[in-house]
Design a protein around this motif. Sequence first.
Motif, PDB file in Angstrom:
ATOM      1  N   LYS A 153       0.846  -1.209   0.000  1.00 58.67           N
ATOM      2  CA  LYS A 153       0.000   0.000   0.000  1.00 58.67           C
ATOM      3  C   LYS A 153       0.879   1.257   0.000  1.00 58.67           C
ATOM      4  N   ARG A 154       1.942   1.233   0.811  1.00 58.97           N
ATOM      5  CA  ARG A 154       2.854   2.387   0.867  1.00 58.97           C
ATOM      6  C   ARG A 154       3.485   2.638  -0.502  1.00 58.97           C
ATOM      7  N   ARG A 155       3.940   1.570  -1.147  1.00 51.30           N
ATOM      8  CA  ARG A 155       4.590   1.696  -2.467  1.00 51.30           C
ATOM      9  C   ARG A 155       3.586   2.191  -3.507  1.00 51.30           C
ATOM     10  N   MET A 160       1.603   6.532  -7.008  1.00 52.80           N
ATOM     11  CA  MET A 160       0.443   7.322  -7.438  1.00 52.80           C
ATOM     12  C   MET A 160       0.719   8.808  -7.222  1.00 52.80           C
ATOM     13  N   GLU A 161       1.342   9.102  -6.097  1.00 54.71           N
ATOM     14  CA  GLU A 161       1.655  10.500  -5.779  1.00 54.71           C
ATOM     15  C   GLU A 161       2.594  11.105  -6.812  1.00 54.71           C
ATOM     16  N   SER A 165       1.419   5.412 -13.113  1.00 53.67           N
ATOM     17  CA  SER A 165       0.298   4.475 -13.019  1.00 53.67           C
ATOM     18  C   SER A 165       0.817   3.095 -12.595  1.00 53.67           C
ATOM     19  N   CYS A 166       0.066   2.441 -11.724  1.00 56.05           N
ATOM     20  CA  CYS A 166       0.527   1.149 -11.204  1.00 56.05           C
ATOM     21  C   CYS A 166      -0.659   0.320 -10.734  1.00 56.05           C
ATOM     22  N   ASN A 167      -0.377  -0.943 -10.466  1.00 55.37           N
ATOM     23  CA  ASN A 167      -1.422  -1.881 -10.092  1.00 55.37           C
ATOM     24  C   ASN A 167      -1.077  -2.474  -8.726  1.00 55.37           C
ATOM     25  N   TYR A 168      -2.014  -2.350  -7.770  1.00 60.57           N
ATOM     26  CA  TYR A 168      -1.733  -2.787  -6.397  1.00 60.57           C
ATOM     27  C   TYR A 168      -1.356  -4.264  -6.331  1.00 60.57           C
ATOM     28  N   ASP A 169      -2.119  -5.110  -7.065  1.00 64.18           N
ATOM     29  CA  ASP A 169      -1.851  -6.558  -6.984  1.00 64.18           C
ATOM     30  C   ASP A 169      -0.463  -6.908  -7.501  1.00 64.18           C
ATOM     31  N   GLU A 170      -0.074  -6.200  -8.591  1.00 64.15           N
ATOM     32  CA  GLU A 170       1.276  -6.451  -9.136  1.00 64.15           C
ATOM     33  C   GLU A 170       2.346  -6.076  -8.112  1.00 64.15           C
ATOM     34  N   ILE A 171       2.147  -4.935  -7.470  1.00 68.27           N
ATOM     35  CA  ILE A 171       3.122  -4.479  -6.464  1.00 68.27           C
ATOM     36  C   ILE A 171       3.190  -5.493  -5.327  1.00 68.27           C
ATOM     37  N   TYR A 172       2.007  -5.962  -4.900  1.00 70.90           N
ATOM     38  CA  TYR A 172       1.926  -6.939  -3.792  1.00 70.90           C
ATOM     39  C   TYR A 172       2.741  -8.191  -4.138  1.00 70.90           C
TER      40      TYR A 172
END
Length: 222
Positions: A153-155, A160-161, A165-172
């Motif tokens: 979530k932090r990443r 996003m800030e 553009s990014c995808n939470y599941d991919e980061i997880y």
Amino acid sequence: MGFNVAIDGPAGAGKSTIAKLVAKETGFIYVDTGAMYRALAVHFINEGLDGEDVSAIETACEGASVSIRYEDGIQKVFLNGKDVSTLIRQENVGNMASKSSTVPKVREKLLELQRNLAIKEDVIMDGRDIGTNILPQAEVKIYLTASVSTRAKRRFDELMEKGISCNYDEIYHDIEDRDFRDMNRETAPLKQAEDAILIDSSNLTIEEVVCEILKYIKKCRN
Ligand code: DC
């Protein structure tokens, strides 16, 4: 020997943010060892290497030289004389570093650079094997962690800030993969040193973590 503070922990636990603030409060030099692995990773990417190709990585090590310089107290990292401090923050560089850092020759190459910095100066050094392998005699050892979901979530928020553009599941999943590689490699895997203090930052603010570490440093210096 300087006074040494080692902070180890998984990707995204907040090590660099916390270490920079502790360095500011104490006047110690902040040494980001991940930046060194990332600089070598840039070299391997430039050479077009596959992160799993151990022998090609070993050979390519010969052609890479990593150095560190401090400008206004900020660490700059150089690859073969070129400042790569911004370039190393890209996701593909982090992923390559996670793979290439499992190669013993890569780790050997950076060991002396890290130890020499800690001999000359009071340092707060962050990484994966600082308390267990690089500076086993460090006066203060911290193992800083947080749950995978907190770190993802932090990443996600950070990217996003920045408008990326990014995808939470991919980061997880990326974090899970990186944890697995960092914790299960043969050479100097990420683990808590026996004499390290465990701090789980999942439900703590940055200030709370910094405060806890400063208290501990003060106790160890007296
Ligand atoms: O902390 P970081 O994300 O900048 O580190 C990038 C990679 O480098 C990480 O996945 C594992 C490796 N690394 C390491 O093996 N040992 C260290 N002391 C620091 C980083």
